[in-house]
Design an enzyme around this catalytic site. Structure first.
Site, PDB file in Angstrom:
ATOM      1  N   HIS A 215      11.341  -1.937 -12.694  1.00 19.10           N
ATOM      2  CA  HIS A 215      11.207  -3.171 -12.921  1.00 19.10           C
ATOM      3  C   HIS A 215      11.203  -3.839 -11.488  1.00 19.10           C
ATOM      4  O   HIS A 215      12.148  -3.987 -11.017  1.00 19.10           O
ATOM      5  CB  HIS A 215      12.163  -4.123 -13.809  1.00 19.10           C
TER       6      HIS A 215
ATOM      7  N   HIS B 262       0.836  -1.086  -0.014  1.00 20.03           N
ATOM      8  CA  HIS B 262       0.065  -0.008  -0.019  1.00 20.03           C
ATOM      9  C   HIS B 262       0.854   1.259  -0.068  1.00 20.03           C
ATOM     10  O   HIS B 262       2.031   1.070   0.597  1.00 20.03           O
ATOM     11  CB  HIS B 262      -1.057   0.094   1.160  1.00 20.03           C
TER      12      HIS B 262
END
Length: 140
Positions: free
Chosen positions: A78, A69
């Site tokens: 990546h 979150h």
């Protein structure tokens, strides 16, 4: 960071000819509410992106990885397969989080950083370079 440089070049060429890159989210990925994902980014099979996170353009959230979150991921990031980002993690542009690496909550990682496979990041990584180990440390 050669792979991110190649993605940047391809992105720039496509934008020059007016191409709009879609966001691609695999059907088995879970993307929670209030998540922003930049153009050209992909969220692959089994990946989870939790609430209130922001992902920049042309990012890869790879297979079975997890973005906690309130994370903020820069452009051309990546997150490799099975990598885990705790809540509130901030990644600069062109960061690569290696296979199975983990970043604990609220850590900040500067642009142009590589986190090696299996590493555990417990402190901010504010200098560009490659960090490896448990806990992850900058290598020279």
């Amino acid at each position: 960071l050669l792979k991110s440089e190649l993605r940047i070049r391809v992105y720039e060429r496509l934008k020059k000819i007016g191409f709009h890159l879609p966001v691609i989210i695999a059907s088995s990925a879970v993307v929670q509410e209030k998540v922003e994902i930049g153009e050209g980014s992909v969220v692959l099979e089994g990946a989870i992106v939790n609430a209130d996170s922001r992902i920049g353009k042309c990012a890869i959230i790879n297979t079975n990885s997890s973005v906690g979150h309130d994370c903020r991921l820069g452009d051309f990031v990546h997150v490799a397969p099975r990598a885990v980002l705790g809540g509130g993690v901030v990644l600069g542009d062109r960061v690569h989080i290696g296979l199975g690496a983990s970043v604990i909550q609220y850590v900040k990682i500067a642009a142009n950083v590589i986190i090696g496979a299996g590493s555990l990041v417990v402190r901010d990584c504010l200098e560009p370079g490659k960090y490896v180990g448990v806990p992850a440390k900058l290598t020279r």
